[in-house]
Design an enzyme around this catalytic site. Structure first.
Site, PDB file in Angstrom:
ATOM      1  N   HIS A 192     -18.725  12.549   2.773  1.00 16.03           N
ATOM      2  CA  HIS A 192     -19.303  11.299   3.266  1.00 16.03           C
ATOM      3  C   HIS A 192     -20.828  11.432   3.303  1.00 16.03           C
ATOM      4  CE1 HIS A 192     -19.364   7.534   5.495  1.00 16.03           C
ATOM      5  NE2 HIS A 192     -20.297   8.079   6.259  1.00 16.03           N
TER       6      HIS A 192
ATOM      7  N   ASP B 264     -13.112   7.971   7.973  1.00 12.81           N
ATOM      8  CA  ASP B 264     -14.309   8.783   8.259  1.00 12.81           C
ATOM      9  C   ASP B 264     -14.236   9.410   9.647  1.00 12.81           C
ATOM     10  OD1 ASP B 264     -15.284   8.005   5.774  1.00 12.81           O
ATOM     11  OD2 ASP B 264     -16.424   6.328   6.588  1.00 12.81           O
TER      12      ASP B 264
ATOM     13  N   ARG C  25       0.842  -1.206   0.000  1.00  4.16           N
ATOM     14  CA  ARG C  25       0.000   0.000   0.000  1.00  4.16           C
ATOM     15  C   ARG C  25       0.876   1.255   0.000  1.00  4.16           C
ATOM     16  NH1 ARG C  25      -5.140   1.177   1.279  1.00  4.16           N
ATOM     17  NH2 ARG C  25      -5.545  -1.038   1.420  1.00  4.16           N
TER      18      ARG C  25
ATOM     19  N   GLU D  19     -24.854  16.620  -1.723  1.00  5.46           N
ATOM     20  CA  GLU D  19     -23.397  16.558  -1.910  1.00  5.46           C
ATOM     21  C   GLU D  19     -22.936  17.494  -3.025  1.00  5.46           C
ATOM     22  OE1 GLU D  19     -22.077  12.071  -0.615  1.00  5.46           O
ATOM     23  OE2 GLU D  19     -22.555  12.385  -2.710  1.00  5.46           O
TER      24      GLU D  19
ATOM     25  N   MET E  77     -12.041   4.979  -3.225  1.00  3.94           N
ATOM     26  CA  MET E  77     -12.361   3.826  -2.396  1.00  3.94           C
ATOM     27  C   MET E  77     -11.152   3.159  -1.735  1.00  3.94           C
ATOM     28  SD  MET E  77     -15.506   4.079  -2.352  1.00  3.94           S
ATOM     29  CE  MET E  77     -16.005   2.612  -1.449  1.00  3.94           C
TER      30      MET E  77
ATOM     31  N   LEU F   6      -6.264   5.830   2.575  1.00  2.00           N
ATOM     32  CA  LEU F   6      -4.954   6.449   2.396  1.00  2.00           C
ATOM     33  C   LEU F   6      -4.035   6.036   3.543  1.00  2.00           C
ATOM     34  CD1 LEU F   6      -5.964  10.104   1.381  1.00  2.00           C
ATOM     35  CD2 LEU F   6      -5.309   8.213  -0.130  1.00  2.00           C
TER      36      LEU F   6
ATOM     37  N   GLU G 228      -7.526   7.786  10.476  1.00  2.00           N
ATOM     38  CA  GLU G 228      -8.642   6.869  10.741  1.00  2.00           C
ATOM     39  C   GLU G 228      -9.751   7.128   9.728  1.00  2.00           C
ATOM     40  OE1 GLU G 228     -10.156   6.422  14.837  1.00  2.00           O
ATOM     41  OE2 GLU G 228      -8.280   7.367  15.418  1.00  2.00           O
TER      42      GLU G 228
HETATM   43  C1  GRF Z   1     -20.547   9.788  -2.593  1.00  2.00           C
HETATM   44  O1  GRF Z   1     -21.804   9.441  -2.088  1.00  2.00           O
HETATM   45  C2  GRF Z   1     -19.614  10.176  -1.484  1.00  2.00           C
HETATM   46  O2  GRF Z   1     -20.269  10.697  -0.371  1.00  2.00           O
HETATM   47  C3  GRF Z   1     -18.955   8.882  -1.120  1.00  2.00           C
HETATM   48  O3  GRF Z   1     -18.831   8.185  -2.327  1.00  2.00           O
HETATM   49  C4  GRF Z   1     -19.842   8.598  -3.231  1.00  2.00           C
HETATM   50  C5  GRF Z   1     -19.150   8.952  -4.503  1.00  2.00           C
HETATM   51  O4  GRF Z   1     -20.066   9.194  -5.527  1.00  2.00           O
HETATM   52  N1  GRF Z   1     -17.696   9.115  -0.447  1.00  2.00           N
HETATM   53  P1  GRF Z   1     -19.553   9.794  -6.915  1.00  2.00           P
HETATM   54  O5  GRF Z   1     -18.473   8.854  -7.447  1.00  2.00           O
HETATM   55  O6  GRF Z   1     -19.036  11.174  -6.659  1.00  2.00           O
HETATM   56  O7  GRF Z   1     -20.762   9.776  -7.797  1.00  2.00           O
END
Ligand code: GRF
Length: 195
Positions: free
Chosen positions: A109, A145, A65, A174, A90, A93, A143
């Site tokens: 998040h 989130d 990693r 978002e 995903m 880090l 850590e």
């Molecule tokens: C979002 O819901 C964000 O909150 C989470 O991952 C998702 C990513 O969605 N961390 P996108 O790839 O921006 O459509």
């Protein structure tokens, strides 16, 4: 200030940032979009907007990693990146990246942290029967989130909501919030905070 977006998938939050940038609502330079997934739609969104899209080799092809993250830090340093924006990235880090960009990595998040950490936050919030959930932009620390909250927005859960009906409202929140916070950071309006 230069910034980079790291994304592994769909990239709808990246798209919101690209749109805001096009409309002059982002006071900084998006130097690159990085992905660990060669087939991430986020890469196509970047290319379509004329932004450099960088894809790593398959994570499994790196010895560790840390080796993966060292290469990532090199890529970011070459572009003199001052802000790293995680948007559906995903991979966790490692300290290699966190230490290279102290208080300069932010994430979004889909819940009101510290509630509902993890990869299934919207589903978990629904399962818990909460009446209000939302989205959080926070600093990234070692850590998951966990780092200091920068901004949060509420999303009400309606009677009978399912993942299919709630998720679009979470995404909408978002897409409004993240470009604003990115811009504030780039303009020096967000200071590092202790958790
Ligand atoms: C979002 O819901 C964000 O909150 C989470 O991952 C998702 C990513 O969605 N961390 P996108 O790839 O921006 O459509």
């Amino acid at each position: 200030m230069n910034f980079a977006v790291l994304a592994s998938g769909n990239g709808s939050n990246l798209q919101a940032i690209l749109d805001a940038r096009k409309q002059g609502r982002i006071n900084g330079e998006l130097r690159l979009v990085f992905s660990d997934k060669a087939d991430a739609l986020a890469l196509e969104r970047a290319r379509a907007a004329g932004v450099k899209a960088v894809v790593s080799r398959r994570p499994a092809d790196y010895p560790s990693r840390e080796a993966f993250d060292t290469e990532l830090v090199d890529i970011l340093n070459k572009e003199k990146i001052g802000l790293v924006v995680l948007a559906g990235y995903m991979r966790i880090l490692s300290p290699v990246v966190i230490k290279a960009f102290p208080d300069r990595i932010i994430n979004i998040h889909p819940a009101l942290l510290p509630a509902f950490k993890g990869a299934h936050a919207v589903k978990d919030a629904l399962a818990a029967g909460v009446k209000v959930t939302g989205v959080t932009v926070h600093f990234v620390d070692e850590e998951v989130d966990h780092g200091a909250v920068i901004e949060q927005v509420e999303v009400k859960v309606k009677r009978g909501d399912t993942l299919e009906t709630l998720l679009p409202r979470i995404h909408e929140a978002e897409h409004k919030l993240y470009p604003k916070v990115v811009d504030l950071f780039l303009r020096g309006k967000i200071r590092a905070q202790q958790r």
